[in-house]
Each structure stands twice: as structure tokens, then as C-alpha cells.
Write an enzyme that holds these catalytic residues in place. Structure first.
Site, short mmCIF file in Angstrom:
data_model
loop_
_atom_site.label_atom_id
_atom_site.label_comp_id
_atom_site.label_asym_id
_atom_site.label_seq_id
_atom_site.Cartn_x
_atom_site.Cartn_y
_atom_site.Cartn_z
N LYS A 195 0.83 -1.21 0.00
CA LYS A 195 0.00 0.00 0.00
C LYS A 195 0.87 1.26 0.00
O LYS A 195 0.66 2.16 -0.80
CB LYS A 195 -0.92 0.04 1.24
N ARG A 226 11.94 -5.43 4.49
CA ARG A 226 11.74 -4.00 4.26
C ARG A 226 12.74 -3.16 5.05
O ARG A 226 13.05 -3.44 6.20
CB ARG A 226 10.33 -3.59 4.69
N ARG A 284 -9.44 1.39 9.09
CA ARG A 284 -8.94 0.05 9.40
C ARG A 284 -9.88 -0.72 10.31
O ARG A 284 -9.58 -1.85 10.68
CB ARG A 284 -7.61 0.23 10.12
N ARG A 299 0.10 -8.54 13.70
CA ARG A 299 -0.53 -7.57 12.79
C ARG A 299 -1.46 -8.27 11.80
O ARG A 299 -2.53 -7.74 11.48
CB ARG A 299 0.54 -6.76 12.05
P1 AP5 Z 1 4.97 -1.51 1.75
O1 AP5 Z 1 4.59 -0.70 0.55
O2 AP5 Z 1 5.77 -0.84 2.80
O3 AP5 Z 1 3.66 -2.24 2.34
P2 AP5 Z 1 2.41 -1.69 3.14
O4 AP5 Z 1 1.20 -2.38 2.61
O5 AP5 Z 1 2.40 -0.21 3.16
O6 AP5 Z 1 2.76 -2.29 4.56
P3 AP5 Z 1 2.76 -1.70 6.01
O7 AP5 Z 1 3.47 -2.72 6.86
O8 AP5 Z 1 3.31 -0.30 6.08
O9 AP5 Z 1 1.26 -1.69 6.34
P4 AP5 Z 1 0.63 -1.73 7.68
O10 AP5 Z 1 -0.78 -1.52 7.29
O11 AP5 Z 1 0.89 -2.89 8.54
O12 AP5 Z 1 1.40 -0.58 8.48
P5 AP5 Z 1 1.05 0.95 8.79
O13 AP5 Z 1 2.26 1.73 8.66
O14 AP5 Z 1 -0.18 1.37 8.08
O15 AP5 Z 1 5.75 -2.80 1.20
C1 AP5 Z 1 6.29 -3.78 2.08
C2 AP5 Z 1 7.65 -4.28 1.53
O16 AP5 Z 1 7.42 -4.98 0.29
C3 AP5 Z 1 8.64 -3.15 1.17
O17 AP5 Z 1 9.93 -3.57 1.49
C4 AP5 Z 1 8.48 -2.97 -0.34
O18 AP5 Z 1 9.67 -2.52 -0.94
C5 AP5 Z 1 8.11 -4.39 -0.79
N1 AP5 Z 1 7.14 -4.37 -1.92
C6 AP5 Z 1 6.03 -3.59 -2.04
N2 AP5 Z 1 5.38 -3.87 -3.19
C7 AP5 Z 1 6.10 -4.85 -3.82
C8 AP5 Z 1 5.95 -5.55 -5.05
N3 AP5 Z 1 4.91 -5.32 -5.89
N4 AP5 Z 1 6.86 -6.49 -5.37
C9 AP5 Z 1 7.90 -6.76 -4.54
N5 AP5 Z 1 8.12 -6.13 -3.35
C10 AP5 Z 1 7.23 -5.18 -2.99
O19 AP5 Z 1 0.63 0.83 10.34
C11 AP5 Z 1 1.57 0.57 11.35
C12 AP5 Z 1 0.89 0.57 12.71
O20 AP5 Z 1 0.33 1.87 12.98
C13 AP5 Z 1 -0.30 -0.40 12.86
O21 AP5 Z 1 0.11 -1.70 13.20
C14 AP5 Z 1 -1.11 0.28 13.96
O22 AP5 Z 1 -0.55 0.04 15.22
C15 AP5 Z 1 -0.94 1.76 13.63
N6 AP5 Z 1 -1.99 2.25 12.72
C16 AP5 Z 1 -1.84 2.71 11.45
N7 AP5 Z 1 -3.01 3.07 10.92
C17 AP5 Z 1 -3.95 2.83 11.87
C18 AP5 Z 1 -5.36 2.96 11.92
N8 AP5 Z 1 -6.06 3.41 10.86
N9 AP5 Z 1 -6.00 2.62 13.05
C19 AP5 Z 1 -5.34 2.17 14.13
N10 AP5 Z 1 -4.00 1.99 14.15
C20 AP5 Z 1 -3.31 2.32 13.03
#
Ligand code: AP5
Ligand code: ZN
Length: 217
Positions: free
Chosen positions: A15, A129, A90, A173
Site C-alpha cells: 500500500k 523492508r 482500518r 498484525r
Molecule cells: P509496503 O509498501 O511498505 O507495504 P504496506 O502495505 O504499506 O505495509 P505496512 O506494513 O506499512 O502496512 P501496515 O498496514 O501494517 O502498516 P502501517 O504503517 O499502516 O511494502 C512492504 C515491503 O514490500 C517493502 O519492502 C516494499 O519494498 C516491498 N514491496 C512492495 N510492493 C512490492 C511488489 N509489488 N513487489 C515486490 N516487493 C514489494 O501501520 C503501522 C501501525 O500503525 C499499525 O500496526 C497500527 O498500530 C498503527 N496504525 C496505522 N493506521 C492505523 C489505523 N487506521 N487505526 C489504528 N492503528 C493504526
């Protein structure tokens, strides 16, 4: 293109990577609640101290804290030209909150892109990552390595691994995603806004696919 979109999908589906590329191409803001929490945690703000208790454990930050932070972000004028919401909403409660907030602002969501992926791919992506603490660029040790190992191509900063990217926290997660966020797929399918995007393909293939979907909308 003045699109108002949501990126839905499990952790590590891509994402953030897609949202960064598309926000740049479409010239609209990328609103990532995960990035916002990490910013607050890094700067040790009151909100950051509260959020850290949850993010470190792979748990969701309480809805009222998250909704309040998003509401504040929508006071900024740049959202008027469209936006990409990444990682928000979420929970069903966040989705309802967002809907009523955007109705009030007369800025309803145009499309929800659900990036799909499987657990093994997700685990490989997240454990490999690395991110830049200065500019937020996302790398992967195998898939998208920086030119010099562990150094950001753009600004020379040393890359870091997110604290919640340990194997143990990833499993938590995924569990939280399945329980709290997965129901949103049915919710947005019902509203007719959801489009599935296969996240198990190359980054550019997915970006082009999304651009095509947006053109057709
Ligand atoms: P990446 O693009 O970083 O993936 P992502 O889907 O953004 O993953 P996240 O781990 O950031 O999502 P998340 O939802 O768990 O975390 P968030 O920060 O929102 O890609 C991942 C890896 O794969 C990278 O190394 C990339 O290079 C590689 N990659 C990507 N696409 C690829 C492809 N096509 N081919 C090959 N490789 C690829 O949330 C973190 C924490 O914050 C949560 O756990 C929670 O505690 C809190 N939080 C955030 N939002 C909320 C909310 N709305 N409500 C409550 N708590 C929240
Ligand atoms: Zn950087």
C-alpha cells in the site's frame, strides 16, 4: 486527476509503496496513518507516546485517537484536490467516521483499491523492508535494494528497520488485520466502491493497472 481513494490491504501488501508512487504521479497528498504515527513517535509528542504503546505490539491505536488525528489532517487545504488514504480506515468504526466526515466536507470517496497478497509473500516483504528515516523511501533488501547497501539513494541516510517488522509482531498484525480490517472488504463491496488489485505482481505492473482502473472510473 482529482481522485479521492483509499488503499486497503493487509500489512506489507504494498500500500505504502504504491501510494507514494501514485501520489507523486497524480500530484495529490498521500495520507498514511502509519507514517503519521511514526512521525509523532519519532518526535515524542503526546500522541506519539500514546500510539507507541499499540504500534510496538502490532495492535491498532484506539479509534478515537486515530479518527481525531485524521480529522485534523483534513483541515489542511491540499485535500481539496484529491488524496490517497493509506492504512485508514482500518475498522468498521473508522469507516463510518470517515464517511460522515467526508459527507460533511462534500468530498465522498471515489474508489477503494484492495491490494491483495498472501501471508508468505507478506512475511518476506515485511522482514526484508528497510525505510529511510529522513525521506520515508521504502526499500527491500532483495526486491528493491538501495544502490549502496543500507543507504538511502536520495539523501544518503542510513536505512532502518521498523520496530514492528519483527516476525512475531507481523503475525500479530496479520491477526489484527483479519479480525478488525478484513470486514471492510464486504463493507466497501456493498457500497460499490471496491476494486481488487493483485498485489503479487511487479511494482510497476500494479501502478499501471491502478492508473488504468482510475482512467476507466
Ligand atoms: P509496503 O509498501 O511498505 O507495504 P504496506 O502495505 O504499506 O505495509 P505496512 O506494513 O506499512 O502496512 P501496515 O498496514 O501494517 O502498516 P502501517 O504503517 O499502516 O511494502 C512492504 C515491503 O514490500 C517493502 O519492502 C516494499 O519494498 C516491498 N514491496 C512492495 N510492493 C512490492 C511488489 N509489488 N513487489 C515486490 N516487493 C514489494 O501501520 C503501522 C501501525 O500503525 C499499525 O500496526 C497500527 O498500530 C498503527 N496504525 C496505522 N493506521 C492505523 C489505523 N487506521 N487505526 C489504528 N492503528 C493504526
Ligand atoms: Zn531518504
Amino acid at each position: 486527476m482529482k481522485t479521492r481513494m483509499i488503499f486497503l490491504g493487509p500489512p506489507g501488501a504494498g500500500k505504502g509503496s504504491q501510494a507514494k508512487i501514485l501520489a507523486n504521479k497524480l500530484n495529490i497528498p498521500h495520507i498514511s496513518t502509519g507514517d503519521m504515527f511514526r512521525y509523532h513517535i519519532k518526535n515524542n509528542t503526546k500522541l506519539g507516546i500514546e500510539a507507541k504503546k499499540y504500534t510496538d505490539q502490532g495492535q491498532l491505536v484506539p479509534d478515537e485517537v486515530t479518527n481525531g488525528m485524521v480529522k485534523e489532517r483534513f483541515n489542511e487545504s491540499d485535500v481539496k484536490d484529491g488524496f490517497i488514504l493509506d492504512g485508514y480506515p482500518r475498522t468498521p468504526e473508522q469507516a463510518l467516521y470517515l464517511e460522515s466526515m467526508l459527507n460533511e466536507l462534500k468530498m465522498p470517496i471515489d474508489i477503494v483499491l484492495n491490494i491483495t497478497s498472501e501471508d508468505e509473500v507478506i512475511i518476506r516483504r515485511i522482514t526484508g523492508r528497510r525505510t529511510c528515516p529522513v525521506c520515508g523511501s521504502i526499500y527491500h533488501i532483495d526486491n528493491f535494494p538501495p544502490k549502496v547497501p543500507n543507504i538511502c539513494d536520495k539523501d544518503g541516510a542510513t536505512l532502518v528497520q521498523r520496530k514492528d517488522d519483527s516476525k512475531e509482531t507481523i503475525m500479530k498484525r496479520l491477526e489484527v488485520y483479519n479480525k478488525e480490517t478484513y470486514p471492510l472488504i464486504a463493507y466497501y463491496t456493498q457500497t460499490g466502491l471496491l476494486v481488487d488489485v493483485d498485489g503479487n505482481r511487479d511494482l510497476e505492473v500494479i501502478t499501471n493497472d491502478v492508473l488504468e482502473i482510475l482512467e476507466q472510473k
